[in-house]
Design a protein around this motif. Structure first.
Motif, PDB file in Angstrom:
ATOM      1  N   VAL A   1      -0.354   5.216   0.256  1.00  0.00           N
ATOM      2  CA  VAL A   1      -0.157   6.021   1.464  1.00  0.00           C
ATOM      3  C   VAL A   1       0.583   7.304   1.124  1.00  0.00           C
ATOM      4  O   VAL A   1       0.238   8.394   1.587  1.00  0.00           O
TER       5      VAL A   1
ATOM      6  N   ILE B   1       0.825  -1.223   0.000  1.00  0.00           N
ATOM      7  CA  ILE B   1       0.000   0.000   0.000  1.00  0.00           C
ATOM      8  C   ILE B   1       0.853   1.264   0.000  1.00  0.00           C
ATOM      9  O   ILE B   1       0.324   2.366   0.029  1.00  0.00           O
ATOM     10  N   LEU B   2       2.173   1.092  -0.011  1.00  0.00           N
ATOM     11  CA  LEU B   2       3.080   2.235   0.102  1.00  0.00           C
ATOM     12  C   LEU B   2       2.768   3.382  -0.865  1.00  0.00           C
ATOM     13  O   LEU B   2       2.660   4.531  -0.439  1.00  0.00           O
ATOM     14  N   PRO B   3       2.632   3.096  -2.178  1.00  0.00           N
ATOM     15  CA  PRO B   3       2.347   4.216  -3.096  1.00  0.00           C
ATOM     16  C   PRO B   3       1.038   4.930  -2.746  1.00  0.00           C
ATOM     17  O   PRO B   3       0.965   6.156  -2.835  1.00  0.00           O
TER      18      PRO B   3
END
Lengths: 194, 174
Positions: free
Chosen positions: A169, A165-167
């Motif tokens: 967030v 989910i990094l991108p």
């Protein structure tokens, strides 16, 4: 505040449990809930401390200081009042960088120091000035390099790749910061004209 | 998109260790010191987390949480937000442990890799405990009139939350 929220959650649970005939489940949940929380905490302890350890290596290597220097030009545009303010600007940069690196424990004391420096130049007023507001809004919208805490929780609930989910967030928090600062600028202008 | 998530941890470990060695940091000592802080930080939130996870578990089992979700779902559908997310959106600016408890509830009900699970995690990761931050920072220096702080901060939170839904849909579908 939390007194009321926590109390309300418990009271609603008992009342709704009685209405829905689920009081047995509620009592079960009270026992299980506490045990689940401890299990979650045990699952988090290892990863949270491992990550804090890694981040401390980069901190002691001077990464925070380097990043803080890199951010200074951007931040001095956001805080033009303190462009040449020395210690104020330093405290602001240090706080924002610590937040970015996920060093939450050191970010708050640094933030309070920045606020104290700003208040010193605020002539003892009890009203927040524009820079303080921008600073607090930056702090309420979080931009973090790695959202460790949430990832560890996702891992605990079986996410295959907790950091996928990094991108999302990154984009979401950046958008929040942009909207927050834009709102500040708009509110500041309206005040001037009104 | 999976790739980034799979590689980021080893890459970051590699970069940080090399960086530490180049800058002549006593890396293991530094690691241990930081890890201790991490343990202490997790320990310091544990009591409030136990209290709030228990409260949210009770709320779920009493049927109250489903009643709340059903009650807000027409409104949520109108603005295209998954109804299950609403309790988290309400708790997030107010309480860190409360929103963590709600996040764990959402993940255990819907799954961490579901659309709703991902949106909840992105929301939790891209916003802060707004009311707490405002109270701490202004409280520390005795500011009484916070002017437009709350309005700007809440609008920023709402923007991040909306972006969470849009970005998860964009990157993962659903």
């Amino acid at each position: 505040m939390l007194d009321y929220i926590w109390g309300l959650l418990m009271i609603i649970s008992v009342i709704c449990g009685a209405i829905n005939g689920k009081l047995f489940d509620v009592s079960q949940a009270a026992l299980d809930g506490a045990a689940n929380a401890v299990q979650l905490l045990i699952g988090m302890l290892g990863m949270m401390s491992f990550w804090s350890g890694l981040m401390n290596i980069s901190d002691e290597g001077g990464a925070t200081a380097l990043l803080s220097k890199a951010l200074a030009p951007v931040l001095s545009r956001l805080f033009p009042d303190y462009e040449n303010g020395g210690s104020v600007m330093q405290a602001i940069c240090a706080n924002i960088t610590a937040n970015f690196m996920g060093l939450g424990n050191s970010a708050t004391p640094l933030g309070i120091r920045a606020m104290k420096e700003m208040q010193r130049l605020n002539h003892g007023s009890t009203s927040a000035n524009n820079s303080m507001i921008r600073f607090v809004v930056l702090n309420t919208a979080s931009i973090q390099l790695v959202p460790t805490f949430v990832s560890v929780i996702r891992k605990n609930y079986g996410a295959r790749s907790p950091l996928d989910i990094l991108p999302c967030v990154f984009v979401s928090s950046a958008f929040g910061v942009i909207v927050g600062i834009s709102c500040c600028i708009l509110f500041e202008k309206r005040k001037k004209h009104g | 998109m999976d790739r980034i998530g799979d590689y980021i941890i080893p890459i970051m470990i590699f970069v940080i260790v090399i960086f530490g060695l180049i800058r002549k940091v006593p890396i293991f000592d530094a690691f241990v010191k930081g890890a201790k802080d991490g343990l202490a930080a997790t320990y310091s939130i544990s009591a409030s987390l136990i209290g709030l996870v228990t409260a949210v578990t009770m709320l779920k089992s009493s049927g109250a949480l489903d009643m709340i979700i059903t009650a807000v779902s027409p409104l949520a559908q109108a603005v295209k937000i998954p109804a299950q997310i609403i309790p988290l959106m309400i708790l997030k600016p107010i309480s860190g442990s409360g929103s963590t408890a709600m996040l764990t509830e959402i993940l255990s009900t819907n799954g961490a890799d579901s659309f709703i699970g991902r949106v909840a995690a992105v929301m939790a990761g891209s916003t802060e405990t707004t009311f707490y931050a405002i109270a701490v920072y202004y409280g520390a220096i005795g500011i009484k009139n916070i002017r437009h702080t709350l309005a700007a901060a809440i609008l920023a939170d709402l923007a991040s939350m909306a972006a969470a839904i849009v970005t998860v849909r964009f990157f993962f579908g659903g």
